[in-house]
Design a protein around this motif. Structure first.
Motif, PDB file in Angstrom:
ATOM      1  N   PHE A 169       0.531  -0.337   4.262  1.00 24.68           N
ATOM      2  CA  PHE A 169       0.045  -1.063   5.444  1.00 24.68           C
ATOM      3  C   PHE A 169       0.121  -2.567   5.216  1.00 24.68           C
ATOM      4  CE2 PHE A 169      -3.167  -3.184   7.944  1.00 24.68           C
ATOM      5  CZ  PHE A 169      -3.011  -2.625   9.203  1.00 24.68           C
ATOM      6  N   PHE A 170      -0.333  -3.020   4.064  1.00 27.73           N
ATOM      7  CA  PHE A 170      -0.283  -4.451   3.769  1.00 27.73           C
ATOM      8  C   PHE A 170       1.159  -4.968   3.801  1.00 27.73           C
ATOM      9  CE2 PHE A 170      -4.397  -4.101   1.064  1.00 27.73           C
ATOM     10  CZ  PHE A 170      -5.154  -4.200   2.214  1.00 27.73           C
ATOM     11  N   GLN A 171       2.088  -4.166   3.301  1.00 33.61           N
ATOM     12  CA  GLN A 171       3.478  -4.606   3.222  1.00 33.61           C
ATOM     13  C   GLN A 171       4.161  -4.632   4.581  1.00 33.61           C
ATOM     14  OE1 GLN A 171       5.087  -1.791   0.400  1.00 33.61           O
ATOM     15  NE2 GLN A 171       4.853  -3.205  -1.317  1.00 33.61           N
TER      16      GLN A 171
ATOM     17  N   LEU B 203      -7.921  -8.832   5.264  1.00 33.80           N
ATOM     18  CA  LEU B 203      -8.893  -7.817   5.679  1.00 33.80           C
ATOM     19  C   LEU B 203      -9.191  -7.841   7.180  1.00 33.80           C
ATOM     20  CD1 LEU B 203     -11.423  -7.704   2.699  1.00 33.80           C
ATOM     21  CD2 LEU B 203      -9.464  -6.241   3.168  1.00 33.80           C
ATOM     22  N   PRO B 204      -9.373  -9.022   7.811  1.00 27.34           N
ATOM     23  CA  PRO B 204      -9.590  -8.992   9.268  1.00 27.34           C
ATOM     24  C   PRO B 204      -8.440  -8.392  10.056  1.00 27.34           C
ATOM     25  CG  PRO B 204     -10.291 -11.105   8.361  1.00 27.34           C
ATOM     26  CD  PRO B 204      -9.588 -10.369   7.252  1.00 27.34           C
ATOM     27  N   LEU B 205      -7.225  -8.467   9.515  1.00 28.42           N
ATOM     28  CA  LEU B 205      -6.064  -7.874  10.183  1.00 28.42           C
ATOM     29  C   LEU B 205      -5.847  -6.419   9.798  1.00 28.42           C
ATOM     30  CD1 LEU B 205      -3.530 -10.836   9.795  1.00 28.42           C
ATOM     31  CD2 LEU B 205      -4.864 -10.215  11.825  1.00 28.42           C
ATOM     32  N   SER B 206      -6.686  -5.891   8.932  1.00 29.35           N
ATOM     33  CA  SER B 206      -6.480  -4.542   8.389  1.00 29.35           C
ATOM     34  C   SER B 206      -7.574  -3.566   8.802  1.00 29.35           C
ATOM     35  CB  SER B 206      -6.401  -4.608   6.856  1.00 29.35           C
ATOM     36  OG  SER B 206      -5.419  -5.508   6.431  1.00 29.35           O
ATOM     37  N   MET B 207      -8.263  -3.827   9.884  1.00 31.93           N
ATOM     38  CA  MET B 207      -9.350  -2.939  10.293  1.00 31.93           C
ATOM     39  C   MET B 207      -8.886  -1.513  10.589  1.00 31.93           C
ATOM     40  SD  MET B 207     -11.812  -4.790   9.715  1.00 31.93           S
ATOM     41  CE  MET B 207     -13.025  -3.552  10.161  1.00 31.93           C
ATOM     42  N   PRO B 208      -7.699  -1.298  11.171  1.00 31.26           N
ATOM     43  CA  PRO B 208      -7.280   0.098  11.381  1.00 31.26           C
ATOM     44  C   PRO B 208      -7.186   0.899  10.088  1.00 31.26           C
ATOM     45  CG  PRO B 208      -5.966  -1.379  12.723  1.00 31.26           C
ATOM     46  CD  PRO B 208      -6.774  -2.243  11.812  1.00 31.26           C
ATOM     47  N   ILE B 209      -6.541   0.321   9.058  1.00 26.29           N
ATOM     48  CA  ILE B 209      -6.395   1.079   7.811  1.00 26.29           C
ATOM     49  C   ILE B 209      -7.733   1.189   7.094  1.00 26.29           C
ATOM     50  CG2 ILE B 209      -5.840  -0.886   6.320  1.00 26.29           C
ATOM     51  CD1 ILE B 209      -4.256   2.623   6.263  1.00 26.29           C
ATOM     52  N   ILE B 210      -8.619   0.212   7.241  1.00 28.42           N
ATOM     53  CA  ILE B 210      -9.951   0.306   6.646  1.00 28.42           C
ATOM     54  C   ILE B 210     -10.725   1.451   7.288  1.00 28.42           C
ATOM     55  CG2 ILE B 210     -12.170  -0.874   6.442  1.00 28.42           C
ATOM     56  CD1 ILE B 210     -10.644  -3.470   6.026  1.00 28.42           C
ATOM     57  N   ALA B 211     -10.587   1.591   8.616  1.00 28.78           N
ATOM     58  CA  ALA B 211     -11.244   2.707   9.301  1.00 28.78           C
ATOM     59  C   ALA B 211     -10.706   4.046   8.808  1.00 28.78           C
ATOM     60  CB  ALA B 211     -11.044   2.580  10.810  1.00 28.78           C
ATOM     61  N   VAL B 212      -9.393   4.113   8.563  1.00 23.20           N
ATOM     62  CA  VAL B 212      -8.794   5.338   8.040  1.00 23.20           C
ATOM     63  C   VAL B 212      -9.364   5.670   6.658  1.00 23.20           C
ATOM     64  CG1 VAL B 212      -6.636   6.368   7.236  1.00 23.20           C
ATOM     65  CG2 VAL B 212      -6.691   5.096   9.375  1.00 23.20           C
ATOM     66  N   MET B 213      -9.460   4.647   5.801  1.00 25.66           N
ATOM     67  CA  MET B 213      -9.985   4.863   4.456  1.00 25.66           C
ATOM     68  C   MET B 213     -11.444   5.316   4.502  1.00 25.66           C
ATOM     69  SD  MET B 213      -7.535   4.335   2.302  1.00 25.66           S
ATOM     70  CE  MET B 213      -6.450   5.059   3.546  1.00 25.66           C
TER      71      MET B 213
ATOM     72  N   LYS C 124      -2.804   7.136  12.877  1.00 23.13           N
ATOM     73  CA  LYS C 124      -2.021   5.954  12.523  1.00 23.13           C
ATOM     74  C   LYS C 124      -1.902   5.806  11.006  1.00 23.13           C
ATOM     75  CE  LYS C 124      -1.646   0.997  13.416  1.00 23.13           C
ATOM     76  NZ  LYS C 124      -2.231  -0.171  14.096  1.00 23.13           N
ATOM     77  N   GLY C 125      -2.982   6.094  10.292  1.00 22.73           N
ATOM     78  CA  GLY C 125      -2.955   5.984   8.842  1.00 22.73           C
ATOM     79  C   GLY C 125      -1.999   6.981   8.216  1.00 22.73           C
ATOM     80  N   MET C 126      -1.946   8.199   8.761  1.00 23.60           N
ATOM     81  CA  MET C 126      -1.013   9.185   8.234  1.00 23.60           C
ATOM     82  C   MET C 126       0.433   8.747   8.487  1.00 23.60           C
ATOM     83  SD  MET C 126      -2.861  11.385   6.776  1.00 23.60           S
ATOM     84  CE  MET C 126      -1.664  12.686   6.486  1.00 23.60           C
ATOM     85  N   LEU C 127       0.703   8.146   9.655  1.00 22.38           N
ATOM     86  CA  LEU C 127       2.046   7.669   9.939  1.00 22.38           C
ATOM     87  C   LEU C 127       2.422   6.499   9.054  1.00 22.38           C
ATOM     88  CD1 LEU C 127       2.065   7.876  13.850  1.00 22.38           C
ATOM     89  CD2 LEU C 127       3.130   9.446  12.223  1.00 22.38           C
ATOM     90  N   ILE C 128       1.440   5.611   8.785  1.00 16.91           N
ATOM     91  CA  ILE C 128       1.708   4.479   7.923  1.00 16.91           C
ATOM     92  C   ILE C 128       2.154   4.953   6.546  1.00 16.91           C
ATOM     93  CG2 ILE C 128       0.608   2.568   6.677  1.00 16.91           C
ATOM     94  CD1 ILE C 128      -1.139   2.160   9.166  1.00 16.91           C
ATOM     95  N   GLY C 129       1.452   5.953   6.004  1.00 15.58           N
ATOM     96  CA  GLY C 129       1.807   6.447   4.682  1.00 15.58           C
ATOM     97  C   GLY C 129       3.132   7.165   4.643  1.00 15.58           C
TER      98      GLY C 129
END
Length: 293
Positions: free
Chosen positions: A159-161, A188-198, A284-289
């Protein structure tokens, strides 16, 4: 564009299949909910199929009146909150450096981390290590060994990349931000979707976990809710195998049956409430991975 007859037929087939799958998923939930508020005798006779029969809240009364179950519920909430916070912090601190192109040796460290997905010391060496660290019969025995997940590190690194432009981080560095400030104020402020997934991944894992508690905890006042649920299920099965015509035994079996369904509903209620709010982030997190390794 007008739909052809073939398109309509395909649409009907898709809706029928989705409806069938929805019924398969919902029926166990509806049955457990109906059984938890039905007369235990009707449940044991197999008279409850979908809707509750002869309303009875005996199971919930027993659950809410049991101090051990309430204590286990509180322990589970505590372990989930602290464990999820530790997991999230460790995952971010591992994933962010691995996502930076200017981090020398990141591929080597990634390979070493991925190696642990396929090879581990095993149960006995892990137990001996936890014992030598003095964490037996403590909360940390349930949190530290699983403080980070390699799969979640890869998902967050990806996600970060892919979702945060490198130019944004470079501009922050030019403005005088250190790496920690860039992570805290920009990434981190731009990463709230992946943080929610985690949060969803880790919290559900902690909430449902019981095996580590079974191995490392000895005091019942530290047991999570899942261990008490396990005891109730095992005791209920044992009573059914050794049942007799004695009225007291039958009454005890009916109480255990009511408690079993009630505690399943109580234990899964927080997850059922949390999941719909994070479902889109979960997908979304599953698709990101899956996009890029």
């Amino acid at each position: 564009m007008r739909e052809t007859m073939g398109d309509r037929m395909v649409g009907v087939v898709i809706y029928v299949m989705l409806g069938f799958l929805l019924a398969l998923v919902l029926y166990p939930l509806i049955f457990v909910l109906s059984a938890s508020i039905s007369d235990p005798a009707a449940v044991m006779k197999g008279e409850v199929w979908l809707l509750p029969k002869d309303l009875s809240f005996m199971g919930y009364e027993k659950v809410l009146g049991n101090k051990e179950i309430l204590s286990g519920y509180g322990n589970t909430i505590l372990y989930t909150l602290i464990g999820t916070a530790v997991n999230l912090a460790m995952t971010i601190m591992a994933a962010y450096p691995l996502s930076r192109k200017d981090f020398v040796g990141r591929h080597v460290f990634t390979a070493m981390i991925v190696f642990t997905m396929f090879f581990s010391g095993g149960l006995i060496p892990t137990y001996l290590l936890i014992k030598q660290l003095g964490m037996i019969n403590s909360m940390w025995a349930l949190i530290i060994p699983g403080a980070v997940s390699v799969m979640n590190i890869i998902i967050m690194r990806t996600f970060f990349q892919t979702s945060i432009p490198n130019e944004v981080q470079e501009s922050a560095s030019i403005d005088g931000c250190s790496n920690v400030q860039t992570l805290w104020r920009i990434v981190l402020p731009l990463s709230m979707p992946i943080i929610a997934v985690m949060i969803l991944f880790y919290s559900v894992s902690h909430w449902n976990s019981y095996f580590n508690a079974l191995i490392y905890l000895t005091d019942r006042d530290k047991y999570p809710l899942q261990l008490f649920l396990r005891e109730i299920l095992i005791k209920s099965e044992t009573d059914q195998m050794t049942s007799s015509m004695d009225l007291s035994v039958q009454k005890h079996m009916m109480e255990a049956e009511a408690i079993k369904y009630a505690i399943v509903i109580v234990s899964n209620l927080p997850v059922l409430i949390l999941y719909p709010f994070l479902q889109k982030y979960f997908v979304k997190g599953m698709l990101i991975g899956a996009i890029k390794g």
